[in-house]
Design an enzyme around this catalytic site. Structure first.
Site, PDB file in Angstrom:
ATOM      1  CB  SER A 194      24.319  18.662  23.949  1.00 56.44           C
ATOM      2  OG  SER A 194      25.463  19.434  23.679  1.00 56.44           O
ATOM      3  CE  LYS A 221      25.787  21.485  27.756  1.00 52.75           C
ATOM      4  NZ  LYS A 221      25.020  20.549  26.916  1.00 52.75           N
TER       5      LYS A 221
END
Length: 806
Positions: A664, A707
């Site tokens: 990611s 996030k």
């Protein structure tokens, strides 16, 4: 790129506030609180595939169609499995009772008898009554005057024969001038002298010839006596046999009338008839047991042969499995599937310093109790128990249940050689487990798919359509009433549905992990009751969520504190070349949260390519290594069409000391490499997440909400500037379910969310300069763009290498 153009770029990729979260409108619900909702039966929500598979697996009757229910915990798989099985079991036939009885010919091999449900207990009681009646009848028969008279007649007849033999022998002795005396020490022959016993002195005075005659006559008498004794022994043996036969005939005649009604009652059950025949024969052979008096038993004999109760134990019936008063097939959920809990055991008792057992000590296991019905097991617990999985497979393959001791070879338990007759097995086994265990068994055990042909898979999410939203509302009502919670206002129901989408990580989905939903329901009702509210409202849902977060965010607070005090060096303002903020997700057992991580890169002339410092220090996982290789593919494909790239670069996650895996951050690493190569600074107030392929296309990632919220918390701690934000993949927009605080900051322009599809779009947001990813007709990147600067840097590197070779 001037400021105006830069703002245009930012606006073009800004995620609209309306897409940062989807919200359920309370107006769609016609009720005010869930108390007004019509009661409907509990049903499974959003698991149509699992419901169809469950119905099929439970209904098909052929062997091998056992079920493996797979899915994560909290999806209701256990509750639904039990509900489905219990519902179906009520419509099925009650299975037979099972009884273990003594095998009179081979006691180490007890026999099993099947009887219709409820008849096992009746059979046991009938056998108990039979035993009492047998004792009464035998005692009566042997205490009868007629019986005693016949027995005396038999004895007298033998005694007369014996007396006749003795008379004959005594007459023979008299003819030989001898007299016989029968004493306790034996039979003595005494010579006579003038019809009186000869004295020793008189014998010594006889001539040698007369002495020889006496000895010869004594020898003849001895032979006659031996023959007489032999004949008497034969008469006594015959007497014993006659008495035994008479006693057995007496016992048989006495009890015959007791067995006939039982033979008629169980004429449809051949095994019962065989058992009754063997029972009758054994009673006749051991009739003396019934004549013993308990108080007269000799202690030594009792120790050797057992008490009267122990000897009569042979005629007991071990009601192994009884289904008396049951309606439908049995459903057994074994929570501790050890071998003995599953397959039963043979218990022991101490006797004279050793261990003994018999058929009455054979105890059933869960598979016996569930035989003819359904057995539910947890895969994790089953696979942890020695022998359990192997012997479960054997039972399903052979269609028989054998009670045995698998620990005999290890000597962990005393052994007796008892091996009960196997019981035919007809059962449906349902195992509940995780995807990992299902895949493990599928790959490691070739018999698994032969025995468990039906996979019942529970999903973690369902569509967020009107039907499922209404089902969720009914679920909330039913659960609140069942757990005595306050009713929920429709505003609270809407908030719960929104939280369900957050848990599902997708705007168009709802979670099927109802364990998390019920936790929210209980806690929000608690806060509502504490405020003495009449129902649960939005504020109570928010309060419960806030309290859950507060209880679980200790680690995240510590991490943010270290960033605030500078222990972990994270910058959220200014610009830096070759430095960027990536985003990762950390998790504890009960919470996950996002954290920023500084990623730096250095680029220089060389041939070693991109060096992943984490890989060199064995802190990088395989997927992360793959992401770094993709970066090499992208750079080579864009900038090395004609000449090889003479590049050496080092890239690392700063201040990370644990293993790093996942891709990611691959787009983040590519951004920082481009910044270092082009020597263009990156805005430190913008964090990035997303993976990238070799064409530079941004790919979606997980944990996008955590996030974004994690980086926002850090920016808030260090001061919001209005230029901070997060770049996410365009595909992750459908996963956004951000909290109220972040959305409020975005609305106020103090924080931003941008979505991109290509690396060129992201680098423009990060640097404020044009990417220039299109080479144009002349096969050159536009002057002054980032890609042009990178290509120019590569040309200089190539020239440096070329000059060095010269």
């Amino acid at each position: 790129m001037n400021e105006e153009a830069y703002q245009t770029v930012l606006s073009a990729h800004q995620v609209p506030v309306s897409q940062l979260r989807t919200e359920c409108s309370p107006a769609q619900f016609s009720f005010e609180t869930t108390a007004e909702l019509e009661s409907v039966p509990n049903e499974m929500i959003g698991q149509q595939r699992a419901e169809q598979a469950m119905d099929f697996g439970l209904s098909v009757e052929q062997t091998g169609y056992n079920l493996f229910v797979v899915g994560p915990a909290g999806t209701g798989r256990m509750t639904y499995t039990q509900h489905s099985v219990n519902k179906l079991a009520k419509t099925r036939q009650v299975p037979d009772d099972w009884c273990y009885v003594n095998n009179f010919e081979n006691p180490d091999r007890p026999l099993v008898i099947a009887l219709p449900a409820g008849n096992g207990l009746k059979f046991q009681h009938k056998m108990e009554n039979l035993l009492m009646e047998i004792e009464r009848e035998i005692r009566a028969a042997f205490s009868n005057e007629e019986t005693e008279k016949k027995k005396r007649s038999i004895v007298e007849q033998s005694q007369n024969q014996v007396e006749a033999l003795w008379k004959e022998t005594e007459s023979f002795a008299s003819d030989l001038n001898f007299k016989l005396e029968r004493t306790s020490a034996g039979i003595q022959s005494i010579p006579l002298f003038f019809d009186r016993p000869m004295e020793k002195q008189e014998y010594e005075q006889l001539s040698a010839a007369n002495k020889e005659k006496v000895k010869e006559r004594e020898k003849q008498l001895g032979e006659k006596i031996n023959d007489t004794v032999y004949q008497i022994h034969k008469i006594e043996e015959e007497l014993r046999k006659n008495l035994e036969q008479f006693n057995k005939q007496t016992a048989a005649f006495a009890i015959e009338g007791l067995f006939q009604p039982l033979r008629e009652a169980y004429q449809a059950y051949p095994k019962v008839l065989d058992y009754l025949e063997a029972y009758h024969h054994d009673v006749v052979g051991h009739f003396s047991i019934f004549l013993k008096d308990r108080e007269e038993e000799n202690a030594v004999v009792r120790a050797l042969t057992g008490s009267k109760e122990q000897q009569l134990h042979r005629y007991a019936v071990n009601l192994f499995v009884s289904h008396k008063n049951r309606t439908g097939a049995p459903v057994i959920y074994e929570t501790n599937p050890t071998y003995q809990n599953l397959f039963g055991k043979v218990e022991y008792r101490g006797a004279l310093g050793s261990w003994t057992t018999d058929f009455t000590f054979v105890k059933p296991g869960a598979i016996h109790l569930a035989n003819g019905g359904y057995l539910i097991l947890q895969a994790a617990e089953l696979l942890q128990q020695p022998f359990a999985w192997t012997l479960l497979k054997r039972a399903l393959q052979t269609g028989k249940i054998q009670v045995e001791n698998p620990f005999e070879e290890r000597g962990a338990f005393p052994t007796s050689g008892l091996k009960p007759e196997p019981i035919p097995l007809q059962i449906k086994v349902i195992i509940i487990g995780s995807y990992y265990l299902y895949d493990l068994l599928s790959g490691a055990d070739e018999d698994f798919h032969k025995l468990f042909k039906v996979k019942v898979e529970f999903d973690t999410a369902m569509k967020r359509d009107h039907g499922n939203r209404m089902k969720m509302a009914h679920f909330i009502k039913n659960y609140a009433e069942r757990k005595h919670l306050l009713p929920f206002h429709r505003r609270a129901v809407a908030k719960v549905i929104d939280h369900s989408s957050r848990l599902a990580d997708e705007q168009g989905k709802l979670t099927t992990r109802f364990q998390d939903i019920t936790k929210l329901l209980v806690e929000s009702s608690y806060w509502a009751k504490k405020e003495e509210a009449a129902f649960v409202d939005t504020a109570h849902i928010k309060k419960a969520l806030a309290e859950q977060s507060h209880r679980a965010n200790h680690i995240s607070e510590q991490y943010r504190e270290m960033i605030t005090n500078g222990t972990i060096m994270i910058e959220t303002d200014g610009t830096r070349i070759g430095q960027i903020n990536g985003l990762a997700v950390m998790g504890t057992r009960d919470a996950t949260f996002g954290i920023p991580t500084k990623i730096t890169a250095q680029t220089f002339v060389g041939k070693s390519g991109i060096m992943n410092i984490e890989r060199e220090t064995s802190l990088s996982g395989q997927i992360h290594n793959k992401g770094l290789m993709i970066l090499t593919g992208f750079l080579s494909g864009v900038f090395a069409k004609n000449d090889p790239i003479p590049l050496s670069a080092s890239i690392t996650f700063e201040q990370t000391y644990s293993r790093i895996d996942g891709d990611s951050a691959s787009s983040t690493e590519l951004y920082v490499l481009l910044s270092s190569l082009a020597e263009v600074p990156i805005h430190q107030g913008i964090a990035v997440t997303g993976s990238v392929n070799q064409w530079g296309e941004i790919q979606p990632i997980g944990g996008v909400n955590e996030k974004i919220e994690g980086f926002y918390a850090i920016c808030k701690e260090q001061g919001l500037t209005g230029r901070q934000g997060v770049i996410i993949p365009q595909q992750n927009m459908s996963n956004l379910m951000l909290n109220d605080e972040v959305i409020a900051a975005v609305k106020a322009g103090r924080f931003h969310i941008w979505a991109v599809r290509h690396i060129s779009e992201g680098i423009e947001i990060l640097t404020g300069e044009s990417a220039g990813a299109d080479r144009g007709e002349e096969n050159h990147f536009p002057d002054g763009t980032i890609f042009a600067k990178v290509e120019e840097r590569f040309k200089k590197m190539y020239e440096s290498v070329k000059q060095a070779k010269q």
